[in-house]
Design a protein around this motif. Structure first.
Motif, PDB file in Angstrom:
ATOM      1  N   LYS A 143       4.029   6.187   4.273  1.00 22.16           N
ATOM      2  CA  LYS A 143       4.202   7.133   5.376  1.00 22.16           C
ATOM      3  C   LYS A 143       2.912   7.253   6.189  1.00 22.16           C
ATOM      4  N   SER A 182       3.787   7.998  -0.122  1.00 23.01           N
ATOM      5  CA  SER A 182       2.866   8.707   0.770  1.00 23.01           C
ATOM      6  C   SER A 182       1.970   7.735   1.523  1.00 23.01           C
ATOM      7  N   LYS A 216       5.371   8.365  -5.909  1.00 25.39           N
ATOM      8  CA  LYS A 216       5.069   9.318  -4.836  1.00 25.39           C
ATOM      9  C   LYS A 216       3.843   8.870  -4.043  1.00 25.39           C
TER      10      LYS A 216
END
Length: 167
Positions: free
Chosen positions: A66, A63, A59
């Motif tokens: 992104k 992240s 994750k």
């Protein structure tokens, strides 16, 4: 001596803390504990924690990717971004002022006034039509049913001052 209630409380406390196991067989309660049970529970908990850590790492990497994508194209070269944001703010204020001016000027819009006059004419015609209908009912009650004018007005719920609307 040790009371029997104390032994039962200690056993129940150990069962609640998961230090020993309890099983009721017939009319008796049996308590036991295996030395490797606690080790196995800790091993399972450790494996679950490692899985959670791996999931969180994935994750975090997603992240960060992104975030990097979002930052790409937003690089502030020569302070242009701040200037553009300020200009955007100015344009937003101008838009609000223009919308307020438009709203104020709508009151004098010839098309809106024409629409209001058309609507007023339509309402006046409808009011006159209903007034005609009421007078026809009053005439029917007076001429065909032989009622007095005042009695017919009372039944229709009107007064002697009832007349066509002005306008």
């Amino acid at each position: 001596g040790v009371s029997s209630g104390t032994v039962a409380e200690v056993h129940q406390g150990m069962v609640d803390d998961n230090l020993i196991s309890k099983e009721k067989i017939g009319g008796s309660n049996y308590f036991w504990s295996f030395p490797g049970k606690k080790d196995r529970e800790m091993q399972i908990k450790h494996e679950q924690t490692l899985q959670n850590i791996e999931q969180l790492k994935v994750k975090i990497n997603d992240s960060q990717a992104k975030l990097a994508d979002a930052k790409r194209g937003r690089e502030d070269e020569n302070g242009e971004r701040a200037a553009k944001l300020a200009r955007l703010e100015e344009l937003g204020v101008e838009k609000k002022k223009a919308e307020a001016e438009l709203e104020r000027l709508k009151q004098n819009d010839p098309q809106a006034l024409a629409d209001l006059e058309k609507e007023l004419k339509l309402c006046s015609e409808a009011a006159n039509r209903w007034t005609d209908n009421i007078f026809m009912c009053k005439s029917y009650l007076v001429k065909k049913r032989g009622m007095g004018r005042k009695e017919a007005c009372r039944i229709l719920g009107i007064t002697d001052a009832f007349d066509y609307p002005e306008g």
